[in-house]
Write a protein that holds these residues in place. Structure first.
Motif, PDB file in Angstrom:
ATOM      1  N   VAL A 163      35.620  28.809  30.923  1.00  0.00           N
ATOM      2  CA  VAL A 163      34.938  29.197  32.153  1.00  0.00           C
ATOM      3  C   VAL A 163      35.031  30.716  32.273  1.00  0.00           C
ATOM      4  CG1 VAL A 163      34.869  28.980  34.665  1.00  0.00           C
ATOM      5  CG2 VAL A 163      35.506  26.996  33.250  1.00  0.00           C
ATOM      6  N   GLU A 164      33.877  31.368  32.218  1.00  0.00           N
ATOM      7  CA  GLU A 164      33.816  32.826  32.299  1.00  0.00           C
ATOM      8  C   GLU A 164      33.376  33.233  33.697  1.00  0.00           C
ATOM      9  OE1 GLU A 164      31.996  35.640  29.133  1.00  0.00           O
ATOM     10  OE2 GLU A 164      30.438  35.264  30.630  1.00  0.00           O
ATOM     11  N   VAL A 165      34.218  34.022  34.353  1.00  0.00           N
ATOM     12  CA  VAL A 165      33.934  34.492  35.701  1.00  0.00           C
ATOM     13  C   VAL A 165      33.512  35.958  35.605  1.00  0.00           C
ATOM     14  CG1 VAL A 165      34.853  34.835  38.028  1.00  0.00           C
ATOM     15  CG2 VAL A 165      35.674  32.909  36.629  1.00  0.00           C
ATOM     16  N   ASP A 166      32.383  36.289  36.226  1.00  0.00           N
ATOM     17  CA  ASP A 166      31.847  37.654  36.187  1.00  0.00           C
ATOM     18  C   ASP A 166      31.606  38.109  37.625  1.00  0.00           C
ATOM     19  OD1 ASP A 166      30.506  40.028  35.807  1.00  0.00           O
ATOM     20  OD2 ASP A 166      29.059  39.207  34.378  1.00  0.00           O
ATOM     21  N   GLY A 167      32.471  39.008  38.112  1.00  0.00           N
ATOM     22  CA  GLY A 167      32.364  39.514  39.477  1.00  0.00           C
ATOM     23  C   GLY A 167      33.715  39.501  40.146  1.00  0.00           C
ATOM     24  N   GLY A 168      33.735  39.769  41.430  1.00  0.00           N
ATOM     25  CA  GLY A 168      34.978  39.769  42.182  1.00  0.00           C
ATOM     26  C   GLY A 168      35.350  38.374  42.640  1.00  0.00           C
ATOM     27  N   MET A 169      36.651  38.124  42.742  1.00  0.00           N
ATOM     28  CA  MET A 169      37.148  36.861  43.293  1.00  0.00           C
ATOM     29  C   MET A 169      37.820  37.184  44.619  1.00  0.00           C
ATOM     30  SD  MET A 169      38.549  34.703  40.009  1.00  0.00           S
ATOM     31  CE  MET A 169      39.154  33.370  41.055  1.00  0.00           C
ATOM     32  N   ASP A 170      37.040  37.017  45.692  1.00  0.00           N
ATOM     33  CA  ASP A 170      37.528  37.343  47.026  1.00  0.00           C
ATOM     34  C   ASP A 170      37.225  36.196  47.980  1.00  0.00           C
ATOM     35  OD1 ASP A 170      34.803  37.564  47.673  1.00  0.00           O
ATOM     36  OD2 ASP A 170      34.817  39.744  47.491  1.00  0.00           O
ATOM     37  N   ILE A 171      37.379  36.446  49.258  1.00  0.00           N
ATOM     38  CA  ILE A 171      37.203  35.397  50.266  1.00  0.00           C
ATOM     39  C   ILE A 171      35.806  34.767  50.217  1.00  0.00           C
ATOM     40  CG2 ILE A 171      36.493  36.940  52.134  1.00  0.00           C
ATOM     41  CD1 ILE A 171      38.377  35.149  53.950  1.00  0.00           C
ATOM     42  N   HIS A 172      34.817  35.525  49.755  1.00  0.00           N
ATOM     43  CA  HIS A 172      33.449  35.019  49.709  1.00  0.00           C
ATOM     44  C   HIS A 172      33.143  34.267  48.419  1.00  0.00           C
ATOM     45  CE1 HIS A 172      32.675  37.303  53.305  1.00  0.00           C
ATOM     46  NE2 HIS A 172      33.183  38.372  52.721  1.00  0.00           N
ATOM     47  N   THR A 173      33.755  34.660  47.316  1.00  0.00           N
ATOM     48  CA  THR A 173      33.383  34.099  46.017  1.00  0.00           C
ATOM     49  C   THR A 173      34.410  33.145  45.420  1.00  0.00           C
ATOM     50  OG1 THR A 173      34.309  36.034  44.907  1.00  0.00           O
ATOM     51  CG2 THR A 173      31.939  36.097  45.444  1.00  0.00           C
ATOM     52  N   ALA A 174      35.682  33.314  45.757  1.00  0.00           N
ATOM     53  CA  ALA A 174      36.727  32.476  45.166  1.00  0.00           C
ATOM     54  C   ALA A 174      36.482  30.978  45.384  1.00  0.00           C
ATOM     55  CB  ALA A 174      38.098  32.885  45.691  1.00  0.00           C
ATOM     56  N   PRO A 175      36.017  30.549  46.577  1.00  0.00           N
ATOM     57  CA  PRO A 175      35.738  29.115  46.741  1.00  0.00           C
ATOM     58  C   PRO A 175      34.661  28.605  45.780  1.00  0.00           C
ATOM     59  CG  PRO A 175      35.926  30.170  48.881  1.00  0.00           C
ATOM     60  CD  PRO A 175      35.899  31.270  47.855  1.00  0.00           C
ATOM     61  N   MET A 176      33.707  29.457  45.435  1.00  0.00           N
ATOM     62  CA  MET A 176      32.666  29.046  44.485  1.00  0.00           C
ATOM     63  C   MET A 176      33.247  28.840  43.089  1.00  0.00           C
ATOM     64  SD  MET A 176      29.328  31.244  45.608  1.00  0.00           S
ATOM     65  CE  MET A 176      30.129  32.741  46.185  1.00  0.00           C
ATOM     66  N   VAL A 177      34.179  29.713  42.697  1.00  0.00           N
ATOM     67  CA  VAL A 177      34.832  29.559  41.400  1.00  0.00           C
ATOM     68  C   VAL A 177      35.646  28.272  41.390  1.00  0.00           C
ATOM     69  CG1 VAL A 177      36.516  30.554  39.803  1.00  0.00           C
ATOM     70  CG2 VAL A 177      34.890  32.053  40.990  1.00  0.00           C
ATOM     71  N   ARG A 178      36.441  28.065  42.435  1.00  0.00           N
ATOM     72  CA  ARG A 178      37.252  26.846  42.549  1.00  0.00           C
ATOM     73  C   ARG A 178      36.372  25.606  42.472  1.00  0.00           C
ATOM     74  NH1 ARG A 178      38.742  26.686  48.012  1.00  0.00           N
ATOM     75  NH2 ARG A 178      36.768  25.613  48.169  1.00  0.00           N
ATOM     76  N   ASP A 179      35.296  25.584  43.262  1.00  0.00           N
ATOM     77  CA  ASP A 179      34.419  24.418  43.300  1.00  0.00           C
ATOM     78  C   ASP A 179      33.714  24.185  41.969  1.00  0.00           C
ATOM     79  OD1 ASP A 179      35.215  24.118  45.921  1.00  0.00           O
ATOM     80  OD2 ASP A 179      33.337  24.883  46.781  1.00  0.00           O
ATOM     81  N   ALA A 180      33.376  25.267  41.266  1.00  0.00           N
ATOM     82  CA  ALA A 180      32.723  25.135  39.960  1.00  0.00           C
ATOM     83  C   ALA A 180      33.663  24.454  38.963  1.00  0.00           C
ATOM     84  CB  ALA A 180      32.285  26.500  39.447  1.00  0.00           C
ATOM     85  N   VAL A 181      34.922  24.887  38.925  1.00  0.00           N
ATOM     86  CA  VAL A 181      35.881  24.279  37.998  1.00  0.00           C
ATOM     87  C   VAL A 181      36.182  22.842  38.413  1.00  0.00           C
ATOM     88  CG1 VAL A 181      38.204  24.419  37.012  1.00  0.00           C
ATOM     89  CG2 VAL A 181      36.860  26.508  37.343  1.00  0.00           C
ATOM     90  N   MET A 182      36.337  22.610  39.703  1.00  0.00           N
ATOM     91  CA  MET A 182      36.583  21.240  40.182  1.00  0.00           C
ATOM     92  C   MET A 182      35.404  20.328  39.818  1.00  0.00           C
ATOM     93  SD  MET A 182      39.565  21.233  41.759  1.00  0.00           S
ATOM     94  CE  MET A 182      40.648  22.168  42.817  1.00  0.00           C
ATOM     95  N   GLY A 183      34.194  20.853  39.912  1.00  0.00           N
ATOM     96  CA  GLY A 183      33.018  20.077  39.526  1.00  0.00           C
ATOM     97  C   GLY A 183      33.047  19.709  38.053  1.00  0.00           C
ATOM     98  N   LEU A 184      33.471  20.636  37.220  1.00  0.00           N
ATOM     99  CA  LEU A 184      33.595  20.337  35.792  1.00  0.00           C
ATOM    100  C   LEU A 184      34.653  19.267  35.559  1.00  0.00           C
ATOM    101  CD1 LEU A 184      33.346  23.970  34.369  1.00  0.00           C
ATOM    102  CD2 LEU A 184      31.670  22.121  34.049  1.00  0.00           C
TER     103      LEU A 184
END
Length: 135
Positions: A26-47
């Motif tokens: 899983v390659e993350v490109d961008g900042g992991m902050d209050i706005h984006t971190a939930p999207m990263v978490r949800d993407a991995v959980m979806g996988l």
């Protein structure tokens, strides 16, 4: 590497994944902050919901990570650990490594210099950090 699939695409964040040697990279490109971190978490959980078990989280293109980003990684780690999966973190910059160091979590993770190195050995079932963290 295999075919890259895009799972999050926004102006400030992209998350892609490929499957190589039984690893889901899983390659993350961008900042992991209050706005984006939930999207990263949800993407991995979806996988994980799709049956993926062994992950390399490639942070080489992460420009910024705050406590919310770290919280997303911890949430993913808990789920991977519960399902006896594997997790390696690749390409983390010194700034990102520092976040793990100051929180006392660096020793709990398997850091690799690159995704290529992370996938060179087979996943070990149950090798994600044990949670809850005993510090």
């Amino acid at each position: 590497m295999g075919i890259r699939q895009n799972i999050v695409r926004q102006e400030s964040l992209m998350v892609n994944y490929t499957v190589v040697n039984d690893w889901t990279v899983v390659e993350v490109d961008g900042g992991m902050d209050i706005h984006t971190a939930p999207m990263v978490r949800d993407a991995v959980m979806g996988l994980m919901d799709e049956g993926h078990e062994h992950f390399v989280l490639d942070l080489g293109f992460v420009t910024f990570m705050d406590s919310t980003g770290l919280g997303a990684i911890i949430a993913v780690t808990k789920r991977i650990s519960e399902e006896s999966g594997s997790l390696r973190i690749a390409s983390a910059s010194n700034r990102i490594l520092r976040v793990f160091e100051v929180t006392g979590l660096r020793a709990n993770y398997d850091f690799r210099p690159s995704a290529e190195e992370a996938i060179n050995s087979a996943p070990v079932r149950g090798s994600a950090a044990p949670w809850p963290y005993a510090g």
